[in-house]
Design an enzyme around this catalytic site. Structure first.
Site, PDB file in Angstrom:
ATOM      1  CG  HIS A  93      -8.421  -3.111  -2.672  1.00 58.44           C
ATOM      2  ND1 HIS A  93      -9.312  -2.357  -3.406  1.00 58.44           N
ATOM      3  CD2 HIS A  93      -8.297  -2.495  -1.471  1.00 58.44           C
ATOM      4  CE1 HIS A  93      -9.688  -1.305  -2.685  1.00 58.44           C
ATOM      5  NE2 HIS A  93      -9.099  -1.377  -1.502  1.00 58.44           N
ATOM      6  CG  ASP A 105      -2.058   0.982   1.090  1.00 60.12           C
ATOM      7  OD1 ASP A 105      -3.213   0.537   1.012  1.00 60.12           O
ATOM      8  OD2 ASP A 105      -1.796   2.203   1.044  1.00 60.12           O
ATOM      9  CB  ILE A 106       0.802   4.246  -2.166  1.00 62.61           C
ATOM     10  CG1 ILE A 106       1.869   5.182  -2.678  1.00 62.61           C
ATOM     11  CG2 ILE A 106      -0.490   4.991  -1.868  1.00 62.61           C
ATOM     12  CD1 ILE A 106       1.548   5.761  -4.047  1.00 62.61           C
TER      13      ILE A 106
END
Ligand code: AMP
Length: 116
Positions: A99, A30-31
């Site tokens: 997701h 995850d960013i």
């Protein structure tokens, strides 16, 4: 889906720190992590959300759920991890490509704080 950010990651148009990839699924960090280890497991096939899955996707969903603990273990989450699937606006979903968030490491607080 041409405008979907996760489809762009699947197509290699946007960079992501990939963890695992095969013909059906992709896992990447995850960013904007909310835990020491926080990654995403997505189907390569675009599905807006879990609510858009049908019987035809049962094998794909099973594959993702079975892969999650394997990847979590590979990333050192030996004592466990949390899986989160936000679904729809009401579920706080922001990226409309199905997701599974997989989170762990450090101390993971309870999902729901119950008052007295
Ligand atoms: P959700 O609220 O369940 O839809 O979560 C979407 C998640 O996608 C958020 O945790 C974002 O930080 C993450 N995210 C958005 N864009 C990217 C990106 N380009 N690479 C990795 N993670 C992303």
């Amino acid at each position: 889906m041409s405008n979907c950010v996760f489809c762009k990651i699947v197509r290699g148009e946007i960079c992501a720190r990939k963890i695992y990839e095969d013909e059906d699924v992709l896992a990447f960090y995850d960013i904007s992590p909310v835990a020491p280890v926080h990654f995403m497991l997505i189907p390569k096939l675009h599905l807006d959300s879990l609510a858009h899955a049908s019987e035809a996707h049962a094998g794909l969903l099973a594959k993702m759920l079975l892969l999650a603990p394997r990847l979590a273990k590979q990333l050192g989450l030996e004592t466990g991890f949390r899986t989160v699937i936000n679904t729809g606006e009401g579920g706080g979903q922001e990226v409309f490509h199905l997701h599974i968030h997989i989170l762990g490491g450090g101390s993971i607080p309870p999902m729901v704080k119950r008052g007295n």
